[in-house]
Each structure stands twice: as structure tokens, then as C-alpha cells.
Write a protein that holds these residues in place. Structure first.
Motif, PDB file in Angstrom:
ATOM      1  N   ASP A  30       0.847  -1.199   0.000  1.00 35.09           N
ATOM      2  CA  ASP A  30       0.000   0.000   0.000  1.00 35.09           C
ATOM      3  C   ASP A  30       0.881   1.247   0.000  1.00 35.09           C
ATOM      4  N   GLN A  31       0.262   2.395  -0.040  1.00 36.28           N
ATOM      5  CA  GLN A  31       0.999   3.651  -0.180  1.00 36.28           C
ATOM      6  C   GLN A  31       1.030   4.470   1.110  1.00 36.28           C
ATOM      7  N   ARG A  32       1.059   3.789   2.262  1.00 35.17           N
ATOM      8  CA  ARG A  32       1.103   4.503   3.541  1.00 35.17           C
ATOM      9  C   ARG A  32       2.517   4.487   4.105  1.00 35.17           C
ATOM     10  N   TRP A  33       3.014   5.693   4.420  1.00 35.96           N
ATOM     11  CA  TRP A  33       4.270   5.777   5.151  1.00 35.96           C
ATOM     12  C   TRP A  33       3.939   5.781   6.631  1.00 35.96           C
ATOM     13  N   THR A  34       4.517   4.874   7.381  1.00 30.99           N
ATOM     14  CA  THR A  34       4.349   4.821   8.826  1.00 30.99           C
ATOM     15  C   THR A  34       5.734   4.946   9.456  1.00 30.99           C
ATOM     16  N   PRO A  35       5.807   5.373  10.715  1.00 28.64           N
ATOM     17  CA  PRO A  35       7.128   5.463  11.360  1.00 28.64           C
ATOM     18  C   PRO A  35       7.940   4.157  11.297  1.00 28.64           C
ATOM     19  N   PRO A  36       7.334   2.971  11.517  1.00 33.38           N
ATOM     20  CA  PRO A  36       8.146   1.762  11.392  1.00 33.38           C
ATOM     21  C   PRO A  36       8.697   1.556   9.973  1.00 33.38           C
ATOM     22  N   ARG A  37       7.922   1.871   8.973  1.00 31.91           N
ATOM     23  CA  ARG A  37       8.384   1.729   7.588  1.00 31.91           C
ATOM     24  C   ARG A  37       9.498   2.717   7.278  1.00 31.91           C
ATOM     25  N   ILE A  38       9.335   3.943   7.734  1.00 33.42           N
ATOM     26  CA  ILE A  38      10.364   4.953   7.509  1.00 33.42           C
ATOM     27  C   ILE A  38      11.659   4.531   8.192  1.00 33.42           C
ATOM     28  N   ALA A  39      11.556   3.970   9.393  1.00 28.74           N
ATOM     29  CA  ALA A  39      12.749   3.498  10.107  1.00 28.74           C
ATOM     30  C   ALA A  39      13.470   2.407   9.313  1.00 28.74           C
ATOM     31  N   VAL A  40      12.704   1.510   8.687  1.00 29.34           N
ATOM     32  CA  VAL A  40      13.307   0.448   7.876  1.00 29.34           C
ATOM     33  C   VAL A  40      14.042   1.039   6.679  1.00 29.34           C
ATOM     34  N   VAL A  41      13.418   1.988   5.992  1.00 33.56           N
ATOM     35  CA  VAL A  41      14.048   2.585   4.809  1.00 33.56           C
ATOM     36  C   VAL A  41      15.296   3.372   5.207  1.00 33.56           C
TER      37      VAL A  41
END
Length: 61
Positions: free
Chosen positions: A28-39
Motif C-alpha cells: 500500500d501507499q502509507r508511510w508509517t514510522p516503522p516503515r520509515i525506520a526500515v528505509v
């Protein structure tokens, strides 16, 4: 390094983040803090917790 400082510039993040979550493997196209941390960890080799990312984002408005 100061608390709350990213060792990368926001323009660096925009370059990586602008491709969207799908470019990093999420469906999906949602940026979440956990996803941002992974990137951040994968692209810049810097570790942040999801809570730390949320703190940094709050500071950016």
C-alpha cells in the motif's frame, strides 16, 4: 551528534521516500514510522526506532 538530529538531509530522504512505499516492498501507499525506520536503515545505514522517527517527524511539522 545531537538528540533528534538526522545524519542525513531531508532532501536525501525526499529522494528515497518520493518513490513511495511500494518501491520499498510494501503493497500500500502509507508511510508509517516503522516503515520509515526500515528505509532509513536500509538506505542510509542508520538505525532509528519507530518512536524515534515519529519524534523526528513531529519536529518537522
Amino acid at each position: 551528534m545531537c538528540a533528534g538530529c538526522l545524519p542525513i538531509s531531508w532532501s536525501d530522504w525526499r529522494g528515497s521516500g518520493s518513490r513511495g512505499p511500494a518501491a520499498h516492498g510494501w503493497t500500500d501507499q502509507r508511510w508509517t514510522p516503522p516503515r520509515i525506520a526500515v528505509v532509513i536503515r536500509e538506505v542510509f545505514r542508520v538505525s532509528y526506532t519507530a518512536r524515534g522517527v515519529a519524534y523526528l517527524l513531529r519536529g518537522r511539522g
